[in-house]
Enzyme design. Structure first.
Site, PDB file in Angstrom:
ATOM      1  N   GLY A 165     -20.309 -98.563 -83.990  1.00 32.94           N
ATOM      2  CA  GLY A 165     -19.316 -99.519 -84.933  1.00 32.94           C
ATOM      3  C   GLY A 165     -19.122 -98.670 -86.038  1.00 32.94           C
ATOM      4  N   ASP A 199     -15.385 -99.262 -82.202  1.00 36.18           N
ATOM      5  CA  ASP A 199     -14.980-100.385 -82.939  1.00 36.18           C
ATOM      6  C   ASP A 199     -15.285-100.228 -84.386  1.00 36.18           C
ATOM      7  OD1 ASP A 199     -17.749-102.175 -83.696  1.00 36.18           O
ATOM      8  OD2 ASP A 199     -17.864-101.366 -81.597  1.00 36.18           O
ATOM      9  N   GLU A 207     -21.000 -93.578 -71.363  1.00 38.56           N
ATOM     10  CA  GLU A 207     -21.456 -92.877 -72.431  1.00 38.56           C
ATOM     11  C   GLU A 207     -22.153 -91.346 -71.949  1.00 38.56           C
ATOM     12  OE1 GLU A 207     -22.314 -95.950 -75.989  1.00 38.56           O
ATOM     13  OE2 GLU A 207     -23.933 -95.210 -74.664  1.00 38.56           O
ATOM     14  N   ILE A 247     -22.625-105.853 -83.841  1.00 35.04           N
ATOM     15  CA  ILE A 247     -22.596-106.274 -85.339  1.00 35.04           C
ATOM     16  C   ILE A 247     -20.930-106.581 -84.978  1.00 35.04           C
ATOM     17  CG2 ILE A 247     -22.263-105.832 -87.516  1.00 35.04           C
ATOM     18  CD1 ILE A 247     -25.211-106.163 -86.443  1.00 35.04           C
ATOM     19  N   MET A 276     -27.276 -99.081 -81.593  1.00 36.73           N
ATOM     20  CA  MET A 276     -28.452 -99.940 -81.050  1.00 36.73           C
ATOM     21  C   MET A 276     -29.579 -99.069 -80.267  1.00 36.73           C
ATOM     22  SD  MET A 276     -26.312-103.136 -79.075  1.00 36.73           S
ATOM     23  CE  MET A 276     -28.114-104.116 -78.788  1.00 36.73           C
ATOM     24  N   GLU A 277     -29.462 -97.699 -80.493  1.00 35.47           N
ATOM     25  CA  GLU A 277     -30.566 -96.888 -80.158  1.00 35.47           C
ATOM     26  C   GLU A 277     -30.925 -95.997 -81.043  1.00 35.47           C
ATOM     27  OE1 GLU A 277     -28.231 -99.052 -77.116  1.00 35.47           O
ATOM     28  OE2 GLU A 277     -27.723 -97.111 -78.281  1.00 35.47           O
TER      29      GLU A 277
END
Length: 230
Positions: free
Chosen positions: A78, A198, A12, A153, A174-175
């Site tokens: 996601g 995704d 990333e 997820i 997640m951040e």
């Protein structure tokens, strides 16, 4: 102008680090900070590690040690928008936690106690990000709610619950909200820009592994174009 960029994983931030002029690498508490110049501006690229605690620690150190004028969170997510596909981009208008519940004390679902329900991304940075996407013209994008939690997820039951709790959610990761909370407390303007790796479904683990590099590259291109326009 000094800009801090945070990504959780090496794919990333790799393209951003490779694009820096005169890079200088330092480590604090196991977190890697790379300082350099990008499009004529001072930049600190931070590889935070995965999850809310890692992101909060990295953001705190970034702001305390380097004092950026802006913080940009980049990486993968996601997707929850039908019109978008893998590789497309979501610009956060605001970020919230999807795994926080202190509603017993009168807070909204996702709202941490003694914190705002949402951490609002800086309007100037959001507009600059939209302009960057329009300039590149390579991917589709939306601006909207991004939700954060310490889970990858891929469970349809959990996905359905999140959609019920946050019907306007465009993406999850997640951040972002942890970064937003720290920036809120430091009064540092921030924005979250995520490329979809995704679609938060049963195929997500396979999609994530296959498309992480692509998503990271797309997100990095958006960040570079954004910085050029600031």
């Amino acid at each position: 102008m000094k800009i801090g960029i945070i990504g959780a994983m090496e794919p990333e931030v790799a393209h951003l680090i490779a694009s820096l002029e005169n890079p200088v690498v330092s480590q604090i508490a196991g977190i890697e900070f790379t300082q350099g110049e990008l499009n004529g501006k001072q930049v600190i690229v931070t590889r935070s590690g995965i999850g809310k605690v890692a992101a909060a620690l990295a953001t705190t150190l970034l702001i305390d040690k380097f004092a950026p004028d802006y913080v940009i969170n980049t990486g993968s997510a996601g997707g929850f928008v039908d019109s978008l596909t893998i590789g497309d981009v979501v610009i956060g208008s605001e970020v919230r936690y999807h795994d926080v519940d202190v509603t017993a004390f009168g807070y909204e679902i996702g709202q941490m106690a003694q914190q705002p329900a949402a951490f609002v991304c800086d309007a100037h940075l959001v507009e600059a990000a939209k302009n960057a996407v329009a300039k590149l013209g390579e991917v589709k994008t939306v601006a909207g709610l991004i939700c954060t939690g310490d889970s990858f997820i891929c469970d349809p039951v959990r996905t359905a619950k999140m959609q019920a709790d946050f019907p306007t959610m465009a993406a999850c990761e997640m951040e972002g909200a942890a970064i937003g909370q720290v920036c809120h407390q430091f009064a540092t303007p921030f924005v979250v820009i995520r490329s979809l790796s995704d679609n938060a479904n049963n195929d997500s683990p396979v999609d994530f592994e296959s498309y992480l590099v692509k998503a990271g590259h797309h997100s990095a291109l958006m960040v570079m174009a954004l910085i050029e326009g600031l």
